[in-house]
Design a protein around this motif. Sequence first.
Motif, PDB file in Angstrom:
ATOM      1  N   LYS A  86       0.763  -1.217   0.098  1.00  0.00           N
ATOM      2  CA  LYS A  86       0.105  -0.012   0.004  1.00  0.00           C
ATOM      3  C   LYS A  86       1.137   1.210   0.093  1.00  0.00           C
ATOM      4  O   LYS A  86       0.657   2.257  -0.951  1.00  0.00           O
ATOM      5  N   THR A  87       1.959   1.261   0.874  1.00  0.00           N
ATOM      6  CA  THR A  87       2.927   2.283   0.704  1.00  0.00           C
ATOM      7  C   THR A  87       3.664   2.387  -0.504  1.00  0.00           C
ATOM      8  O   THR A  87       3.600   3.571  -1.008  1.00  0.00           O
ATOM      9  N   MET A  88       3.956   1.579  -1.170  1.00  0.00           N
ATOM     10  CA  MET A  88       4.731   1.333  -2.325  1.00  0.00           C
ATOM     11  C   MET A  88       3.642   2.033  -3.227  1.00  0.00           C
ATOM     12  O   MET A  88       4.213   2.856  -4.359  1.00  0.00           O
ATOM     13  N   ARG A  89       2.503   1.686  -3.292  1.00  0.00           N
ATOM     14  CA  ARG A  89       1.398   2.214  -4.457  1.00  0.00           C
ATOM     15  C   ARG A  89       1.231   3.540  -4.314  1.00  0.00           C
ATOM     16  O   ARG A  89       1.027   4.197  -5.143  1.00  0.00           O
ATOM     17  N   GLU A  90       1.208   4.009  -2.855  1.00  0.00           N
ATOM     18  CA  GLU A  90       0.920   5.565  -2.633  1.00  0.00           C
ATOM     19  C   GLU A  90       2.276   6.290  -3.297  1.00  0.00           C
ATOM     20  O   GLU A  90       2.337   7.493  -4.063  1.00  0.00           O
ATOM     21  N   LEU A  91       3.150   5.792  -3.084  1.00  0.00           N
ATOM     22  CA  LEU A  91       4.518   6.572  -3.896  1.00  0.00           C
ATOM     23  C   LEU A  91       4.556   6.314  -5.382  1.00  0.00           C
ATOM     24  O   LEU A  91       4.736   7.444  -5.803  1.00  0.00           O
ATOM     25  N   ALA A  92       4.019   5.290  -5.790  1.00  0.00           N
ATOM     26  CA  ALA A  92       3.734   5.279  -7.281  1.00  0.00           C
ATOM     27  C   ALA A  92       3.014   6.443  -7.797  1.00  0.00           C
ATOM     28  O   ALA A  92       3.105   7.018  -8.793  1.00  0.00           O
ATOM     29  N   LYS A  93       1.951   6.502  -7.153  1.00  0.00           N
ATOM     30  CA  LYS A  93       0.718   7.459  -7.406  1.00  0.00           C
ATOM     31  C   LYS A  93       1.365   9.020  -7.413  1.00  0.00           C
ATOM     32  O   LYS A  93       1.008   9.616  -8.066  1.00  0.00           O
ATOM     33  N   GLU A  94       2.431   9.140  -6.161  1.00  0.00           N
ATOM     34  CA  GLU A  94       2.830  10.712  -6.288  1.00  0.00           C
ATOM     35  C   GLU A  94       4.081  10.653  -7.233  1.00  0.00           C
ATOM     36  O   GLU A  94       4.816  11.699  -7.245  1.00  0.00           O
ATOM     37  N   HIS A  95       4.208   9.764  -8.366  1.00  0.00           N
ATOM     38  CA  HIS A  95       5.231   9.600  -9.566  1.00  0.00           C
ATOM     39  C   HIS A  95       6.724   9.585  -8.939  1.00  0.00           C
ATOM     40  O   HIS A  95       7.467  10.195  -9.489  1.00  0.00           O
ATOM     41  N   MET A  96       6.878   8.690  -7.746  1.00  0.00           N
ATOM     42  CA  MET A  96       7.915   8.418  -7.344  1.00  0.00           C
ATOM     43  C   MET A  96       8.716   7.538  -8.461  1.00  0.00           C
ATOM     44  O   MET A  96       8.158   6.672  -8.949  1.00  0.00           O
ATOM     45  N   THR A  97      10.023   7.715  -8.954  1.00  0.00           N
ATOM     46  CA  THR A  97      10.474   7.099  -9.807  1.00  0.00           C
ATOM     47  C   THR A  97      10.909   5.704  -9.020  1.00  0.00           C
ATOM     48  O   THR A  97      11.676   5.623  -8.058  1.00  0.00           O
ATOM     49  N   MET A  98      10.534   4.601  -9.629  1.00  0.00           N
ATOM     50  CA  MET A  98      11.105   3.249  -8.767  1.00  0.00           C
ATOM     51  C   MET A  98      11.336   2.078  -9.507  1.00  0.00           C
ATOM     52  O   MET A  98      10.902   1.952 -10.739  1.00  0.00           O
ATOM     53  N   VAL A  99      12.058   1.069  -9.243  1.00  0.00           N
ATOM     54  CA  VAL A  99      12.535   0.115  -9.792  1.00  0.00           C
ATOM     55  C   VAL A  99      12.327  -1.104  -8.694  1.00  0.00           C
ATOM     56  O   VAL A  99      12.850  -1.006  -7.847  1.00  0.00           O
ATOM     57  N   VAL A 100      11.366  -1.922  -9.047  1.00  0.00           N
ATOM     58  CA  VAL A 100      11.046  -2.698  -8.057  1.00  0.00           C
ATOM     59  C   VAL A 100      11.197  -4.344  -8.529  1.00  0.00           C
ATOM     60  O   VAL A 100      10.482  -4.584  -9.477  1.00  0.00           O
ATOM     61  N   VAL A 101      12.052  -4.874  -7.807  1.00  0.00           N
ATOM     62  CA  VAL A 101      12.294  -6.490  -7.990  1.00  0.00           C
ATOM     63  C   VAL A 101      11.413  -6.987  -7.237  1.00  0.00           C
ATOM     64  O   VAL A 101      11.270  -7.044  -5.964  1.00  0.00           O
TER      65      VAL A 101
END
Lengths: 260, 214
Positions: free
Chosen positions: A197-212
Motif C-alpha cells: 500500500k505504501t509503495m502504491r502511494e509512492l507510485a501515485k505520487e510519481h516517485m521513480t521506482m525500480v521494483v524487483v
Amino acid sequence: MANTTTKEEIMLRMHDIHKSFGDLEVLKGIDIEVRRGEVLAIIGPSGSGKSTLLRCVNKLETINSGSIEIKGEFLAVTNEDGQAEYVDAKKGRSLLASTGMVFQQFNLFPHMTVIENLIEAPMQVKGLKRAEIEPYAQELLAKVGLSDRADYYPSQLSGGQQQRVAIARALCMKPDILLFDEPTSALDPELTGEVLKTMRELAKEHMTMVVVTHEMAFAREASSHVIFMADGMIVEQGEPEAFFAAPKEERTRAFLQNML
Amino acid sequence: MDKLFDTFLLMLDGSEITLEIFVVTLVLALPLGMLAALGRLSKLKAMSRLVEFYIWLMRGTPLMLQLLFVYFALPMIGIRLPDIAAALLAFTLNYAAYFAEIFRAGIQSIPKGQYEAARTLGMSYPQTMRRIILPQVFRMVLPPVSNETINLVKDTSLVYILAMNDLLRVARTIVQREFDMMPFLIAAIFYLAMTFVLTWGFKKLEAHYGKYDN
C-alpha cells in the motif's frame, strides 16, 4: 499510475550490462531505461539475475561491461578493452546520492530508534542539524503510518512496520529513484499488504521506482512497465496490461501460470 | 586486632600495584585491540598477516613467559625498562591480542546488510564504522570483554615473579613472616571485591546497551 504528463527525463539507463560471478555469467547483456515517474517492475524466477541487476544500479555489485547512466550522467562506461570503468569515487557518490534502496531484510539499524534511523544519514552525510531534518522525518513517518512509533526500536516492530520504516528512511535522503529488492519477500503474507500500500502511494505520487518483486498483483496494478527476466536475460517486457493479459513468450506464460 | 589492621594496610598498599597494572593495561589494550582487529580485517594482505602473527604469538605463549622475556631478555639486547613499564608492556601486548580476536569476531558478526544499508544512504566507510557497526559490536562484545577483564584482575598476580610488591606478593611475605594464613584470605577478599565491582559494572553496561534487543 505512471502518467504521461510527467517529464520524459530519463532517470536511469543501463546498456548491455554483463556481470559474472567467477565463471557464472548472471547478466548477459541487459538494457533498461526508466523515465521520471515511472515504476519499473522486474519479475522472474529466482536465479534469473533480477536482484543482481538491481544491485548493479547503485554499485552494490560492479558490472563487468556495459554502461550505467543516472540522470544523464555516466556512472560506468565500457572502455576499448571491453571492461567497465566507473567514474571516480566522489563523482560516483554524488550520482548515487539520487538513488535510495529498500532491502528484502529491511536492514534497519537495530541500535537506533525509528526516528534515529531516519535522521542518521541526513545528519551524517548532508550535515543537517537534528532540528532541520526531524520535522521532515516525522512527516515521512506519518506518511507510512508510523507516527506513533518514532521512539521504538526496530526489534519492537512487526516486519511490515520495519519495512515501512526502511522506506521512510530511504525517502529521508530525498532520492530521485527508489530501488526495491524484493521488499515483501521476507514478510508474513498478512503483512505484505501494508508495505505494498505504501509503495502504491509512492507510485501515485510519481516517485521513480525500480521494483524487483514476486508480487504479480503489484506489478500488474502499480507498475508502468514490466520486465520478465530468466537466466540473466530479458525474456519479455511491456506495459503491464498487455504483458499480463497476453504474454507472448512460452517462458513467460509458464512463469505467470506458476505464480497465480 | 592491631596486627590484623596493619596487615590490612600493607595489603591495601600492595593492591595499588595490582590496580595500576589492571587499569593501565585495560586502558591501553582495549584501543590497541581494536586497531589490531581492524588491521586483521584489513584488505592489505601484509597488514592482516602481520597482525595474525602477532595474535598467534601472544596467544600461543604463556603470559608468564612474555613477562619474563620483557623483564630479563630485553635488557640483554640493551632495552632496559623500569619494572612497572616492563610489566605493563607485556600485559598490554598480551591482552590486546585477546581483545583483538573478540573485536574481530564482533565486527564479523554484523550482517553485510548493515554495511549495504549505510552505503546506499551515502555514508562513508568511517561514518559507517563509527555510527553503525562499532556501536553494535560494542554491545555484542561486552560479555566476552567482561570475561577477559575479570581474567586480567587475576592475571596481575603474575607480576609476583618479577618481585614486584603486588597484592599477592605482599600477602605471601606476611604469611611467611608471621606464620599466619590470614593474609591469603584477605587477598582472596580483595580479588573478589574487584571482580564483584567489575561484574556489577558490566551488568549495568549490558542492560544499558541491551535496551534495543528485545
